[in-house]
Design an enzyme around this catalytic site. Structure first.
Site, PDB file in Angstrom:
ATOM      1  N   THR A   1      40.237  37.790  41.123  1.00  0.00           N
ATOM      2  CA  THR A   1      41.568  37.214  39.653  1.00  0.00           C
ATOM      3  C   THR A   1      43.307  38.108  39.286  1.00  0.00           C
ATOM      4  O   THR A   1      44.261  37.782  38.598  1.00  0.00           O
ATOM      5  CB  THR A   1      41.109  36.616  38.426  1.00  0.00           C
ATOM      6  OG1 THR A   1      40.339  36.242  38.916  1.00  0.00           O
ATOM      7  CG2 THR A   1      42.286  35.357  38.029  1.00  0.00           C
TER       8      THR A   1
ATOM      9  N   ARG B   1      45.345  36.221  42.818  1.00  0.00           N
ATOM     10  CA  ARG B   1      43.726  36.417  43.704  1.00  0.00           C
ATOM     11  C   ARG B   1      43.128  35.228  43.017  1.00  0.00           C
ATOM     12  O   ARG B   1      43.496  34.877  42.093  1.00  0.00           O
ATOM     13  CB  ARG B   1      43.881  37.700  43.995  1.00  0.00           C
ATOM     14  CG  ARG B   1      42.660  38.127  44.832  1.00  0.00           C
ATOM     15  CD  ARG B   1      42.197  39.018  44.017  1.00  0.00           C
ATOM     16  NE  ARG B   1      40.917  39.316  45.615  1.00  0.00           N
ATOM     17  CZ  ARG B   1      40.103  40.281  45.056  1.00  0.00           C
ATOM     18  NH1 ARG B   1      39.613  41.213  44.345  1.00  0.00           N
ATOM     19  NH2 ARG B   1      39.264  40.616  46.362  1.00  0.00           N
ATOM     20  N   HIS B   2      42.872  35.005  43.813  1.00  0.00           N
ATOM     21  CA  HIS B   2      41.296  34.345  44.121  1.00  0.00           C
ATOM     22  C   HIS B   2      40.375  34.631  42.661  1.00  0.00           C
ATOM     23  O   HIS B   2      40.233  35.861  42.731  1.00  0.00           O
ATOM     24  CB  HIS B   2      41.152  33.495  45.187  1.00  0.00           C
ATOM     25  CG  HIS B   2      40.464  34.529  45.978  1.00  0.00           C
ATOM     26  ND1 HIS B   2      39.056  35.136  46.070  1.00  0.00           N
ATOM     27  CD2 HIS B   2      40.920  35.304  47.043  1.00  0.00           C
ATOM     28  CE1 HIS B   2      39.149  36.574  46.272  1.00  0.00           C
ATOM     29  NE2 HIS B   2      39.884  36.103  47.424  1.00  0.00           N
ATOM     30  N   GLY B   3      39.433  34.312  42.264  1.00  0.00           N
ATOM     31  CA  GLY B   3      38.559  34.968  41.468  1.00  0.00           C
ATOM     32  C   GLY B   3      37.293  35.170  42.094  1.00  0.00           C
ATOM     33  O   GLY B   3      37.015  35.111  43.383  1.00  0.00           O
TER      34      GLY B   3
END
Length: 490
Positions: A401, A84-86
């Protein structure tokens, strides 16, 4: 004096006593709400680990000193990552609402404590927390021009995730960048693209992303955003809005109503705040705490630990029935991702590191397809107490994240030379068909054969995904044959 009047006068003292008792009870109830708690003086702040999908990665991920990745007589040879994105900024709608809504609430709370004097005697905010709230101001740099952008902390989280993984699996990451050995991809959002760049910088040094490119995202990205192209998923998601959904039943429950009442009383309100008002404070708390790990968010101080647990469970009910075991088709939606993982782990090519950057929904769908972290009982509106130790806890599963890594090992075992360990947020996942997290390749193939032997175009979204991105005809016999290639160490 009539007999009736005499009888009435006789019971007047009783009525007076009853009214006095009711008054005392009402006063006692209004003077207390919940346990005493001071956020500013709590060095542990354990509730900050339970902020659902807006939990900071730093408080969740596995220890860098863990030795779970070390397997005697085995060498890592392939690394596949779904991340996942931060940590990000709020979305457009939230940025438009937050400043005014929060300023209004802050002003009312301060008036309740300092002017109206309506704060409870027991369970009130401590002076240090109140001072935090008094000096809070919305960050004017957070505007709709940067809605949902990756934050500095988000960049740091991805960069150091890469550094830790490189240290753990140096046999795979050894050497300079080689486009034949690495495959990167992200969705068409600033936050996932920036997360990819931060990860690359962690692997190859500052500014490395200037000469390393990710694979372009296809028009219908069923690998990283399968939920965007499935009408059945949208229909199921809408079920959370139905009155009889577990989420809405929980919102109407006595437990949740009491939680809202306690929060309102603690903040000095003589009426109950709405769910939307509590949500605004809850989101501000979670975002600010994830942005600034070492600071105290003033909005986190308005909640006690028990109240945070209830708010977290509300979030988990939503995600459980939207992206996980509460939705019977959840695993099918992750077909392309599981098939991709299996294809790369079974391949004899030189591509050793595959890293994708996506969103929370995809991580939850993927975990469901793996059969990971499944509870014996389903989450429901009426079993909050019984599920306090549940496996499905979005705070632990999909913080900012969040990531799932599948690492292939070449081993000296003559019967099962290829093994796999699955890691969730840098902690080994435990399956009952594996030995303390170490899984034989033949069993991995057996567990996920429905995704590899079938056709994802037919399995995905009930067969509505006819225009398949790619097809993975990785049949059992072929995979087992390929596995034999891996006996010798790379």
């Amino acid at each position: 004096m009539t007999r009736e009047l005499a009888r009435f006068l006789a019971i007047v003292p009783i009525i007076v006593c009853i009214l006095a008792a009711v008054a005392q009870l009402t006063k006692a109830q209004s003077s207390r709400c919940c346990e005493d708690y001071c956020y500013s003086r709590d060095p542990d702040r354990s509730q900050s680990k339970h902020f659902a999908t807006k939990t900071a990665y730093e408080v969740i991920h596995g220890s860098s000193s863990s030795r779970e990745h070390i397997v005697p007589n085995c060498t890592p040879s392939k690394f596949w990552l779904l991340s996942r994105h931060g940590t990000r900024l709020p979305g457009k709608k939230d940025i438009e609402i937050f400043p005014q809504a929060l300023n209004n609430l802050r002003g009312s709370i301060m008036d309740n404590y300092e002017i109206r004097r309506t704060a409870p005697d027991v369970g009130r905010m401590c002076p240090d927390d109140l001072e935090l709230l008094r000096t809070w101001r919305w960050d004017r740099n957070v505007t709709v021009d940067y809605e949902s952008f990756l934050t500095d902390q988000g960049w740091v989280d991805l960069k150091y995730l890469a550094k830790r993984e490189k240290d753990r699996f140096y046999e795979v990451f050894n050497g300079p960048y080689d486009k034949q050995r690495y495959l990167f991809r992200h969705t068409k959002t600033q936050r996932t693209e920036a997360s990819f760049k931060a990860f690359v910088e962690g692997l190859f040094g500052d500014g490395a992303y200037n000469f390393i490119n990710a694979e372009p995202e296809p028009t219908d990205d069923k690998l990283l955003k399968p939920y965007d192209f499935c009408p059945a998923y949208d229909a199921n998601k809408d079920k959370n809005n139905h009155p009889d959904s577990e989420l809405n039943k929980f919102l109407r429950s006595a437990l949740y109503a009491q939680t809202l009442a306690d929060i309102s009383t603690r903040l000095g309100f003589r009426y109950n705040l709405s769910n939307d008002q509590v949500e605004v404070m809850w989101d501000a708390c979670r975002f600010e705490q994830a942005w600034h790990l070492q600071q105290y968010s003033p909005w986190c101080s308005v909640f006690t630990k028990n109240q945070v647990d209830v708010l977290e469970y509300k979030e988990d009910l939503k995600y459980y029935y939207q992206n996980s075991y509460g939705y019977e088709k959840s695993s099918d939606l992750a077909c392309y991702a599981v098939a991709d993982m299996m294809k790369h782990l079974s391949s004899a090519d030189n591509q050793q590191v595959i890293a994708y950057f996506t969103h929370e929904s995809e991580i939850q769908l993927f975990l469901s397809a793996l059969g990971a972290m499944k509870d014996r009982n389903a989450l429901r509106a009426d079993n909050y107490v019984g599920m306090r130790n549940r496996n499905f806890r979005s705070s632990e599963l999909t913080p900012f994240t969040a990531n799932v890594a599948a690492v292939r090992y070449q081993c000296a075992d003559p019967v099962e030379p290829v093994k796999v360990i699955f890691f969730l947020n840098e902690k080994a996942l435990m399956f009952d068909w594996c030995r303390v997290g170490l899984c034989n390749w033949s069993e991995v193939v057996r567990q996920y054969r429905r995704f590899t032997e079938g056709d994802c175009a037919k399995l995905y979204c009930g067969g509505s995904g006819a225009s398949a991105q790619f097809v993975h005809p990785v049949v059992m016999t072929a995979v087992m044959a390929i596995a034999g290639v891996f006996i010798s160490k790379r």
